[in-house]
Write a protein that holds these residues in place. Structure first.
Motif, PDB file in Angstrom:
ATOM      1  N   ARG A   6       7.394  -4.373   1.870  1.00 41.52           N
ATOM      2  CA  ARG A   6       5.930  -4.511   1.964  1.00 41.52           C
ATOM      3  C   ARG A   6       5.534  -5.037   3.338  1.00 41.52           C
ATOM      4  NH1 ARG A   6       7.873  -2.294  -2.528  1.00 41.52           N
ATOM      5  NH2 ARG A   6       6.718  -2.690  -4.429  1.00 41.52           N
ATOM      6  N   LEU A  13       6.225  -0.661  -8.119  1.00 39.32           N
ATOM      7  CA  LEU A  13       7.201   0.399  -7.935  1.00 39.32           C
ATOM      8  C   LEU A  13       8.546  -0.140  -7.459  1.00 39.32           C
ATOM      9  CD1 LEU A  13       7.028   3.593  -7.957  1.00 39.32           C
ATOM     10  CD2 LEU A  13       6.962   3.393  -5.493  1.00 39.32           C
ATOM     11  N   TYR A  14       9.615   0.333  -8.079  1.00 44.61           N
ATOM     12  CA  TYR A  14      10.973   0.082  -7.601  1.00 44.61           C
ATOM     13  C   TYR A  14      11.490   1.397  -7.053  1.00 44.61           C
ATOM     14  CZ  TYR A  14      15.966  -0.569  -7.421  1.00 44.61           C
ATOM     15  OH  TYR A  14      17.262  -0.613  -6.977  1.00 44.61           O
ATOM     16  N   THR A  15      11.946   1.388  -5.799  1.00 37.77           N
ATOM     17  CA  THR A  15      12.424   2.600  -5.143  1.00 37.77           C
ATOM     18  C   THR A  15      13.911   2.477  -4.848  1.00 37.77           C
ATOM     19  OG1 THR A  15      10.267   2.977  -4.130  1.00 37.77           O
ATOM     20  CG2 THR A  15      12.137   4.100  -3.138  1.00 37.77           C
ATOM     21  N   ASN A  73      12.099   6.703  -8.139  1.00 39.24           N
ATOM     22  CA  ASN A  73      11.066   5.679  -8.328  1.00 39.24           C
ATOM     23  C   ASN A  73      10.899   5.373  -9.805  1.00 39.24           C
ATOM     24  OD1 ASN A  73      10.423   5.475  -5.619  1.00 39.24           O
ATOM     25  ND2 ASN A  73       8.689   6.871  -5.749  1.00 39.24           N
ATOM     26  N   PHE A  92       8.625  -0.162   3.705  1.00 37.63           N
ATOM     27  CA  PHE A  92       7.919   0.054   2.433  1.00 37.63           C
ATOM     28  C   PHE A  92       8.451  -0.893   1.365  1.00 37.63           C
ATOM     29  CE2 PHE A  92       7.629   2.000  -1.758  1.00 37.63           C
ATOM     30  CZ  PHE A  92       6.262   2.195  -1.862  1.00 37.63           C
ATOM     31  N   GLN A  93       9.765  -0.967   1.224  1.00 40.53           N
ATOM     32  CA  GLN A  93      10.358  -1.811   0.191  1.00 40.53           C
ATOM     33  C   GLN A  93      10.045  -3.288   0.419  1.00 40.53           C
ATOM     34  OE1 GLN A  93      14.390  -0.309   0.612  1.00 40.53           O
ATOM     35  NE2 GLN A  93      14.259   0.674  -1.399  1.00 40.53           N
ATOM     36  N   TRP A 137       3.805  -4.019   6.136  1.00 44.79           N
ATOM     37  CA  TRP A 137       2.843  -2.976   6.492  1.00 44.79           C
ATOM     38  C   TRP A 137       2.680  -2.841   8.005  1.00 44.79           C
ATOM     39  CZ3 TRP A 137       3.550  -0.714   2.408  1.00 44.79           C
ATOM     40  CH2 TRP A 137       3.520  -1.328   1.162  1.00 44.79           C
ATOM     41  N   ALA A 195       0.343   3.592   0.818  1.00 49.23           N
ATOM     42  CA  ALA A 195       1.622   2.926   0.566  1.00 49.23           C
ATOM     43  C   ALA A 195       1.405   1.582  -0.130  1.00 49.23           C
ATOM     44  CB  ALA A 195       2.382   2.736   1.875  1.00 49.23           C
ATOM     45  N   ARG A 196       0.391   0.835   0.312  1.00 50.00           N
ATOM     46  CA  ARG A 196       0.059  -0.450  -0.339  1.00 50.00           C
ATOM     47  C   ARG A 196      -0.320  -0.236  -1.807  1.00 50.00           C
ATOM     48  NH1 ARG A 196      -1.875  -5.088   2.970  1.00 50.00           N
ATOM     49  NH2 ARG A 196      -1.846  -4.428   5.135  1.00 50.00           N
ATOM     50  N   ALA A 223       2.856   0.702  -3.810  1.00 47.03           N
ATOM     51  CA  ALA A 223       3.714  -0.476  -3.960  1.00 47.03           C
ATOM     52  C   ALA A 223       3.083  -1.506  -4.891  1.00 47.03           C
ATOM     53  CB  ALA A 223       3.983  -1.096  -2.595  1.00 47.03           C
TER      54      ALA A 223
END
Length: 131
Positions: free
Chosen positions: A21, A66-68, A86, A18-19, A23, A58-59, A62
């Protein structure tokens, strides 16, 4: 590999993909019949079904900048929970600052369900709703 080790590895791969990207890697972790439930009334709220829908959500999340931050990974008998923080700021100044638990239910090495628990449901709904 023990069940706990497998759950920890899958949870870490989920967050890392996820971080980054990534996919394709994210999609590979998901069961075809997965569900993802998110509270609230925003554009990312509700229950969705299917791996492609999960990747699309999720896309979208993101894509909002978003910063996780990972706080903890907790492992259970049927999966793992990610304790996260987040943050994001939209171009129009709307801000997101929330803590959440993302609970990943797993079976046969795949994520079969994602349940998100949020500290600020109204704030998330507002952030993910176009002004």
């Amino acid at each position: 590999m023990s069940t706990n080790s497998a759950a920890l590895t899958i949870a870490e791969r989920f967050l890392t993909s996820f971080q980054a990207r990534d996919w394709e890697t994210l999609r590979d972790l998901l069961a075809d019949d997965i569900t993802w439930t998110m509270p609230g009334t925003g554009a990312v709220s509700g229950t969705i079904h299917g791996a492609d829908a999960v990747v699309d959500r999720a896309r979208h999340i993101a894509g909002q900048g978003l910063y996780t931050e990972l706080l903890h990974v907790l492992v259970g008998a049927h999966g793992a929970a990610l304790s996260l923080h987040n943050t994001a700021t939209a171009p129009d100044g709307r801000r997101l600052d929330e803590y959440l638990a993302t609970v990943l239910t797993m079976r046969h090495g795949r994520i079969t369900a994602i349940d998100s628990y949020l500290s600020d449901v109204d704030g998330m709904s507002s952030f993910f709703t176009a002004p």
